[in-house]
Every structure is written in C-alpha cells, then in structure tokens.
Design a protein around this motif. Structure first.
Motif, PDB file in Angstrom:
ATOM      1  N   GLU A 327       0.880  -1.240  -0.013  1.00  0.00           N
ATOM      2  CA  GLU A 327      -0.135   0.102   0.022  1.00  0.00           C
ATOM      3  C   GLU A 327       0.743   1.294  -0.068  1.00  0.00           C
ATOM      4  O   GLU A 327       1.912   1.314   0.645  1.00  0.00           O
ATOM      5  CB  GLU A 327      -0.990  -0.045   1.205  1.00  0.00           C
ATOM      6  CG  GLU A 327      -2.001  -1.178   1.096  1.00  0.00           C
ATOM      7  CD  GLU A 327      -2.988  -0.772   2.479  1.00  0.00           C
ATOM      8  OE1 GLU A 327      -3.936  -1.932   2.619  1.00  0.00           O
ATOM      9  OE2 GLU A 327      -2.829   0.159   3.166  1.00  0.00           O
ATOM     10  N   PHE A 337       4.885   5.381  -6.380  1.00  0.00           N
ATOM     11  CA  PHE A 337       4.775   3.994  -7.109  1.00  0.00           C
ATOM     12  C   PHE A 337       5.497   3.976  -8.492  1.00  0.00           C
ATOM     13  O   PHE A 337       6.255   2.746  -8.962  1.00  0.00           O
ATOM     14  CB  PHE A 337       3.302   3.926  -7.768  1.00  0.00           C
ATOM     15  CG  PHE A 337       3.096   3.008  -8.507  1.00  0.00           C
ATOM     16  CD1 PHE A 337       2.915   1.751  -8.341  1.00  0.00           C
ATOM     17  CD2 PHE A 337       2.297   3.089  -9.855  1.00  0.00           C
ATOM     18  CE1 PHE A 337       2.803   0.444  -8.861  1.00  0.00           C
ATOM     19  CE2 PHE A 337       1.993   1.975 -10.715  1.00  0.00           C
ATOM     20  CZ  PHE A 337       2.369   0.653 -10.040  1.00  0.00           C
ATOM     21  N   ILE A 340       8.623   1.636  -7.774  1.00  0.00           N
ATOM     22  CA  ILE A 340       8.388   0.552  -7.203  1.00  0.00           C
ATOM     23  C   ILE A 340       8.605  -0.529  -8.438  1.00  0.00           C
ATOM     24  O   ILE A 340       8.150  -0.628  -9.533  1.00  0.00           O
ATOM     25  CB  ILE A 340       6.888   0.213  -6.801  1.00  0.00           C
ATOM     26  CG1 ILE A 340       6.544   1.078  -5.442  1.00  0.00           C
ATOM     27  CG2 ILE A 340       6.429  -1.280  -6.506  1.00  0.00           C
ATOM     28  CD1 ILE A 340       7.450   0.793  -4.580  1.00  0.00           C
ATOM     29  N   ALA A 343       6.831  -6.137  -6.363  1.00  0.00           N
ATOM     30  CA  ALA A 343       5.643  -6.314  -5.526  1.00  0.00           C
ATOM     31  C   ALA A 343       4.664  -6.951  -6.290  1.00  0.00           C
ATOM     32  O   ALA A 343       4.546  -7.240  -7.536  1.00  0.00           O
ATOM     33  CB  ALA A 343       4.897  -4.782  -4.919  1.00  0.00           C
ATOM     34  N   GLY A 344       3.668  -7.843  -5.373  1.00  0.00           N
ATOM     35  CA  GLY A 344       2.788  -8.585  -6.105  1.00  0.00           C
ATOM     36  C   GLY A 344       1.346  -7.823  -6.715  1.00  0.00           C
ATOM     37  O   GLY A 344       1.398  -7.739  -7.750  1.00  0.00           O
ATOM     38  N   SER A 345       0.834  -7.287  -5.640  1.00  0.00           N
ATOM     39  CA  SER A 345      -0.189  -6.146  -5.961  1.00  0.00           C
ATOM     40  C   SER A 345      -0.148  -4.777  -5.198  1.00  0.00           C
ATOM     41  O   SER A 345       0.250  -4.861  -4.093  1.00  0.00           O
ATOM     42  CB  SER A 345      -1.623  -6.876  -5.699  1.00  0.00           C
ATOM     43  OG  SER A 345      -2.621  -6.179  -6.546  1.00  0.00           O
ATOM     44  N   VAL A 346      -0.165  -3.902  -5.905  1.00  0.00           N
ATOM     45  CA  VAL A 346      -0.127  -2.544  -5.211  1.00  0.00           C
ATOM     46  C   VAL A 346      -1.315  -1.712  -5.146  1.00  0.00           C
ATOM     47  O   VAL A 346      -2.110  -1.684  -5.970  1.00  0.00           O
ATOM     48  CB  VAL A 346       0.984  -1.764  -6.111  1.00  0.00           C
ATOM     49  CG1 VAL A 346       1.273  -0.460  -5.294  1.00  0.00           C
ATOM     50  CG2 VAL A 346       2.233  -2.296  -6.439  1.00  0.00           C
ATOM     51  N   PHE A 347      -1.612  -1.152  -4.019  1.00  0.00           N
ATOM     52  CA  PHE A 347      -2.666  -0.482  -3.474  1.00  0.00           C
ATOM     53  C   PHE A 347      -2.494   0.992  -3.405  1.00  0.00           C
ATOM     54  O   PHE A 347      -1.676   1.196  -2.289  1.00  0.00           O
ATOM     55  CB  PHE A 347      -3.068  -1.020  -2.512  1.00  0.00           C
ATOM     56  CG  PHE A 347      -3.774  -2.735  -2.469  1.00  0.00           C
ATOM     57  CD1 PHE A 347      -2.739  -3.715  -2.627  1.00  0.00           C
ATOM     58  CD2 PHE A 347      -5.169  -2.917  -2.907  1.00  0.00           C
ATOM     59  CE1 PHE A 347      -2.992  -4.814  -2.884  1.00  0.00           C
ATOM     60  CE2 PHE A 347      -5.328  -4.067  -3.453  1.00  0.00           C
ATOM     61  CZ  PHE A 347      -4.420  -5.058  -3.272  1.00  0.00           C
ATOM     62  N   ILE A 348      -2.829   1.879  -4.169  1.00  0.00           N
ATOM     63  CA  ILE A 348      -2.221   3.280  -4.181  1.00  0.00           C
ATOM     64  C   ILE A 348      -3.534   4.202  -3.852  1.00  0.00           C
ATOM     65  O   ILE A 348      -4.515   4.213  -4.085  1.00  0.00           O
ATOM     66  CB  ILE A 348      -2.174   3.741  -5.909  1.00  0.00           C
ATOM     67  CG1 ILE A 348      -0.898   2.826  -6.334  1.00  0.00           C
ATOM     68  CG2 ILE A 348      -1.545   5.245  -5.749  1.00  0.00           C
ATOM     69  CD1 ILE A 348      -0.761   3.079  -8.004  1.00  0.00           C
ATOM     70  N   SER A 352      -7.742   2.522  -0.989  1.00  0.00           N
ATOM     71  CA  SER A 352      -7.252   1.294  -1.664  1.00  0.00           C
ATOM     72  C   SER A 352      -6.853   0.399  -0.713  1.00  0.00           C
ATOM     73  O   SER A 352      -5.768  -0.133  -0.893  1.00  0.00           O
ATOM     74  CB  SER A 352      -6.134   1.444  -2.643  1.00  0.00           C
ATOM     75  OG  SER A 352      -6.670   2.418  -3.459  1.00  0.00           O
ATOM     76  N   GLY A 357      -8.732  -5.289  -3.013  1.00  0.00           N
ATOM     77  CA  GLY A 357      -8.550  -6.351  -3.994  1.00  0.00           C
ATOM     78  C   GLY A 357      -8.503  -7.662  -3.773  1.00  0.00           C
ATOM     79  O   GLY A 357      -8.608  -8.598  -4.487  1.00  0.00           O
ATOM     80  N   THR A 363      -8.490  -7.224  -9.433  1.00  0.00           N
ATOM     81  CA  THR A 363      -7.173  -7.609  -9.498  1.00  0.00           C
ATOM     82  C   THR A 363      -7.137  -8.943  -8.923  1.00  0.00           C
ATOM     83  O   THR A 363      -7.945  -9.159  -8.225  1.00  0.00           O
ATOM     84  CB  THR A 363      -5.966  -6.784  -8.662  1.00  0.00           C
ATOM     85  OG1 THR A 363      -6.372  -6.536  -7.413  1.00  0.00           O
ATOM     86  CG2 THR A 363      -5.759  -5.694  -9.410  1.00  0.00           C
TER      87      THR A 363
END
Lengths: 430, 430
Positions: A327, A337, A340, A343-348, A352, A357, A363
């Motif tokens: 996050e 971001f 970056i 990372a597996g999945s990013v929450f911006i 978020s 997710g 996602t």
C-alpha cells in the motif's frame, strides 16, 4: 508489548534484516508423510481415494466426483449479487490481459508468436474454516479467459455436503467437474488421474502444508506445473503523516487476521506518525477482540514499523522485500509508485485497502509471497498461456543466411548435420 | 536395422505409446553428489570455489571472476559478422515481445499492470565440447530487452583460457561479469553469492547433469528461479510426399547429432514416403559418417516414423507429444499450423529446417523439452518480466462496493478486520 518501532538506516543500522529472511515454509516433514499417499493414489486410483477420505475426513464417499451442473442451489440473492459484481470486475481486468498472436517479417522471413492455452487445470479450494470462495473466482477466471478447456475444482468433502456457494460458483464459472477429495490425495488424483478423474497438467490454489508439499513434490518431478509456492500473507505499507493512522492500523490488522505467521510492515520517515499507528493498533485490539491472540502474535512478533531517514530508503526497502501486497499512502503516491519494481499487487492512495483487491476491485489475489515477486508475477491470464514461437523461412533468405549458419555450426562442432540440413536446400530443388 | 516405421491408430494401435513417456532425466544420483558442493560454496565462498575448481577442472585460478570489458579480443571478422547477423535477428524478434504497462478504469477505479524486470540473472554456458556460443545470445538478449540490470555469465575455466568468442559476446551483449567456475559449484556461486560474486535470483542455460541437478535443487528450495528443466533435444516433423525425403532425413539427423538420447519423430500418412525417408537416412549414414554410432543410436532407438491414417491424427499426436521443435512440410502448412497447440518452436514449410532457428532466424532456441511445451513456453522477454498489478480505488467506488465486501468477508469469516478496513473509510474522512 506494542508493535516494534525500529529506527533503520539502509547502510549502518540494519534492524530490518530479519524481515528480509523470506518466510519460506519448511515442507520436508509434510513431504515425508505424503509420499505413501501419492503412491497409493497413483497405483490404486479411485479405491485409494475412497479409503483415504474415510481415514482422513471420516466420510464414506459413494463417488469421488460431482457434476456441479446437475445440482440445484438456493443461495441468498444478495450473496449472488456480491459475487457477480466481483466476477464482472475480475473478468474485465483479466480480459485486458489477453494476448494477440502476431507475426512480422525479420531478415526476409515470417516470425511470430502464437498464444495457446495449457490443456487442463485443477483449482484447489480448501474446506472447513479456510473456505475462501473468492479464491475460486481468482483461480478459474484467468484460466477461462486464457482458453483452458478442462477445469476441475478439487476440494475436501464436508459432512453436511459441499457449501452451496462453491457449487454455484462452479456453475457460473463453467467448471467441468468437482473432485470431492481434499489434501495430498486430492492433489495426487488431479496429477496422476484415476478411473473417474481426468489428469490435470497444472494445479493452482492455496492449501495446508500437505497440499503445498504434494504440489511442490509433483511439480519438482516434472509431472505438473503449479503457481508459485504460497507462504504466510504479508502487507507492506509506505505511508507518511498525510495518511489516517487508524486506517493504516486497520490495514495491518486485516493481514494479521489471516494467521499469526502473517506480517505487516509499515515504512515511514516520521516517528510521531509511527507512534500514532501503534496506538491505533492497541485501540483496535480492545475494540475488536475476535481472535485477539492470533492477531497480537502477528503484529507483535512478525510485524514492525520501520522508520527510515527518507522516503527513498523506504522505497528501497520495499523493493528488497518485494511484498505480496504493497500500500502507498503518501503525499506523492505517483512518484513513489513510479519507483516500485518488485511487489505482487500495489494499492495506491487512501481508499485502496488490500481488502478491496482481495474481493472485488478486479485484480487477482493469488500472489507471490516470501519475496517471490522479485522474480514471479501474480496469477493472471499469462499463467495459463504459452508462447508457441514459429518461423517460415524463404528460399532466398535461406540462401543468404547459409554462409553464416555454416560458420556458426562449424564453431560449435555441429556442421556435419546442422550445416548440411541448410546446405541441401541451397543445392537441390524441392 | 533401419529406423522403425510403425503403423499407428489413435484409438486401437497405440504403437506410439513409448514416445509419449516424456524423457525426463533422473537427477537423484547427481543431486546426492552436489549437496556437499553447494554447502561448501554457501559456507566458504570464494575459497571453496578455488578448491573445487582445482579438484574438478585441474586449474588453479587466481580469481573466480573476469571483467570481459578489460580484455582485448582478436576474432575472425567473418565469425563476428555471422554472430552479429544472428544477434540483430534475435534482437528484432525479442524486441517485438516487449510489454507496455497499462491501466484502465474498471467499476470506477484505476487498475493496471506495470511490467518490471527481474533484478539479476546468471546465464550458464557449458565449456569443452558442449561450447555453444549461440546459447549465450539466446539467454542474454531477451533478458537485456526485458531490462535486467545485472547479468553474469557462468562458465567453466579452460586450461588455455576462455574462448575468445565467449569474451567478445559478453562485450557486445553488455554482460557485466564472467564467473569462471563451472558445474554445480558455478551454479552455487551464482545462487548464494560469494565475496566476489554477486548473488543472482534467476539462472538459465543448459549444462550437464550436475548443473541441472544444482539448478533444480536450488529452485526447489525457493532460492532461485530457473528456465524449464532441459532434457534431450527432440524434433517432430509432420510431412507428406510433397516434401523432399532427403531434406527430412537431414533434419532428423541434425537432432541426432546432439546425442544418442535425442529423438526425431516423423509423422506421415504415406507409407511409401516413410520408406523413402528411411532410405535417405541410410544413405546419409554412409555419406556423413562422423559420430556415426551416436547418430544411429538416436535414430534407431529413440526415433521413429509413425504412419497414421489421416493428417488430423498426425496433428493430434503432435499436440500430445508437444515437441521441443516441430517442422511442418505438407501440402497445406497453414491449415496444419492453425491446429497446433503445443510445441516449443514451429518451423513451417520446406525452407525452415530447425538449424535456421538454432542459429540465425531470430527465434529462441532455449525451449521446453519432454512434453513441457504443453504447459511452458520457450525462453523469451516474458521469462524475465513480471506483472506488478496495481489499483487506485476512489472514495465513491469504495462506498458503492463496501456492502459487497461486507457480505463476502462475512462468508469467509474475515469481516472483523477485512470488512472493517473498508468500513472505516466510509465513516471517517482522511
């Protein structure tokens, strides 16, 4: 005993070191236990599955498979609506990942890539307390979009029948078959195939240590492909005092809710903000005491707030850690971001949280853990697609390139046949 | 003792069965031997590498690394020209595989995929008789195009110095470092890192059984990523009497030239044509007797001509076999190719012998073997790229979707924290 707040320096004060160890599960004792199970299923098929299910689950099955399309379900329409909304978003996000086959002319020849789907897939869904129907959406949808034709769900039987939600999901997702055998024996059934269960060449989805050990062992012996090995869930949060400390604490706790091995690492430059988050964690433990011990173990033992001198070092650490979930809640999220890499999945941004997710944004939530995203991706359409490369060489180009092939194959000691296979085509006509 | 010509029927006469066994190498005895080597390198670093190199290669190294850019080379310009032509074609084909990061709005939120490169790579290049400089092009170019920053070549030392071609290739490809340590110790050096060798998180490239066992073991323990395990080389050819039987024989022999384990399977519907190819093979053994015994073992023991009733069954068998290389030389190549689903690299038409792809056409020659292309792809830019998924959720969308998240998380028993992490954002303002 609040969450550790550690001052860190990238170069001199590496108090973060232990968080970079990469929590890999040791599967060796589980592997020892599952080998006889795999062998039983390989050699005795359905009969072994019936016996093992009676032994481990205490259930006498009359059949090891179930056709989800033959069963009436009667789910709460509100539940259906929620899952259908999630399904639509996950489908839209994964549709956008589809690949178009292509070809182009290179040095006179037609070269290209044709995308094709893997032939068969089993998605494992744990039973009991670890029943996560959302994971069925995440495993099946990308495979369907990739074009996988044979998809079966592997899940342990339940004393009072399979949960309706699983059956209904198989119906709406077009899953061909449910195999009602869990654990290592369920994985073995899918990998070897039995009289009534077709073999799958790929198996994905989370499970306990025996399931993980069986997947790992069978993949290592070349029999099946698998998703990247799943460890405990983790979140890393890069935040500054522009973020709401209560929200950050909630996000950390939603990882802790997965189990005491789970980890939540907050990276910040502001000590005062770190303290506020720590206080919010303590308040939350009072306000929401369900599974308190588990959550506290996760937060106190496997989590931390790391205070770096500057944001660049927070980003550096995050890329080293390559967290499953990341996050970003700072004054300049886009700039963070853009740096970056892993990372597996990013929450911006502030709205978020990872839970969005996990369930509904679209996602995928099957992600590499234990620093795996330095080299692996989340589950996606690409997981189930292969690139078949192809070429059609022209007579002209073959003649032009032959002298180069001759030199190169001579250098490698392969001119006699490799070289000749090109040469004959410059001499004879077809 | 000519090549076996077998009449096959998809359903009743499965004389082809043994060719579908999938020639997997048994690495267990090699694995046992390499474990102490891995441990020595892990614990004693450079010193262990010096000792092991003296023991196995009979060479006393003064340093285990070499900067290719510090060395003058003096290669034949014609050799350079050939490799530069190959490099240009391989680069063009792999440039076309690059991915663009993207994002789109789904249910009110911004979702997307950001492609990033793996951080580090070692490419293994065998020494001695198995020196294949073309494999260095195939391993390094896709990684460079993907954006991998740290690339080192791992190769055994040679008594009279490293071949100039390897050094020159590292110069023109921008390889950062050559590690002059071969075998399992070379792989261990790359995987663990030592005082003078940076750790790599991914290792690709062919090698002997010890190299393969080391790669496999270290990948299984989660330390590194690897390309799909490489078995003996194989070609499958779908052809009819429109093809030149001599050319087909040459193509089969160019696989046989790799080793007696290699396999060449011709699929056809015409018995007469099968006999012609068999005769051409016998003629070739007389005309080109180099390494005759090896080639004959490959052709007589591990190869065959399978005669099916119709072309559809030939295609069916090819998809079952999922060959590393597939040639199509028929009256209607496009129609056949359109039905091909599983193959490493496909060579279409009379002027596309596998040797063209091995060296110069531009496709990659590091391919899945032993039926692996049913689930895996050839080496490409995607091998070295990861999909980092991301999302930015809006306040509005979070509020709209919260009731669904609530229902779904309740069903999974994760509403206390997962649900709350969304709920708080509908209550407080930031």
């Amino acid at each position: 005993m609040p969450i550790p707040i550690l001052r860190c320096d990238k170069n001199t004060n590496q108090t973060f070191e232990r968080f970079l160890a990469g929590a890999k599960e040791d599967l060796s004792s589980a592997t020892e236990k599952i080998l006889p199970i795999l062998e039983a299923v390989r050699t005795r098929g359905d009969q072994a599955l019936l016996e093992l299910t009676e032994k481990f689950d205490g259930i006498k099955l009359s059949s090891v498979t179930l056709d989800p399309h033959s069963i009436q379900t009667n789910l709460d329409p509100k539940i259906k609506e929620a899952f259908l909304r999630a399904k639509a978003n996950i489908e839209t996000f994964h549709e956008a990942q589809k690949r178009e086959s292509w070809s182009k002319t290179i040095d006179g020849n037609r070269l290209g890539v044709k995308y094709t789907a893997i032939p068969s897939l089993s998605v494992y869904a744990p039973g009991g307390k670890a029943l996560y129907p959302s994971s069925v959406l995440m495993g099946v949808i990308p495979a369907k979009i990739a074009g996988v034709k044979n998809i079966q769900l592997i899940t342990p039987p339940q004393k009072d029948g399979l949960p309706e939600i699983l059956i209904w999901l198989c119906q709406i997702l077009g899953v061909n078959r449910i195999v009602t055998v869990g654990g290592a024996q369920g994985i073995a059934a899918a990998a070897y195939g039995t009289e009534s269960i077709p073999k799958s060449e790929f198996i994905v989805g989370p499970g306990n240590a025996y399931v993980a050990a069986a997947k790992s062992y069978l993949a290592g012996s070349g029999l099946i492909g698998i998703d990247s090995p799943a460890g405990p869930s983790e979140v890393c949060i890069i935040a500054d005092s522009s973020a709401n400390p209560k929200w950050i604490a909630c996000d950390m706790l939603s990882q802790a809710e997965h189990g005491e091995d789970s980890s939540a690492i907050l990276l910040t430059t502001e000590e005062e903000f770190a303290k506020q988050v720590s206080e919010e964690l303590e308040k939350a433990f009072v306000e929401r005491p369900k599974r308190l011990e588990m959550k506290q173990k996760s937060i106190y033992k496997n989590s931390a707030i790391l205070v770096f001198d500057n944001l660049e070092d927070c980003i550096w650490f995050s890329n080293e850690l390559a967290p499953e979930h990341l996050e970003i809640q700072t004054r300049n999220n886009e700039s963070v971001f853009s740096k970056i890499e892993h990372a597996g999945s990013v929450f911006i941004g502030p709205y978020s949280p990872v839970a969005m997710g996990d369930y509904i944004s679209g996602t995928n939530h099957i992600l590499p853990t234990a620093r795996g995203s330095r080299i692996y991706s989340s589950l996606g359409v690409d997981t189930f697609l292969k690139r078949v490369t192809f070429q059609e060489v022209t007579k002209e180009s073959l003649e032009t390139l032959y002298p180069f092939v001759k030199l190169m194959s001579e250098l490698e000691g392969l001119d006699e046949e490799h070289g000749t296979s090109v040469k004959v085509r410059t001499e004879d006509s077809i």
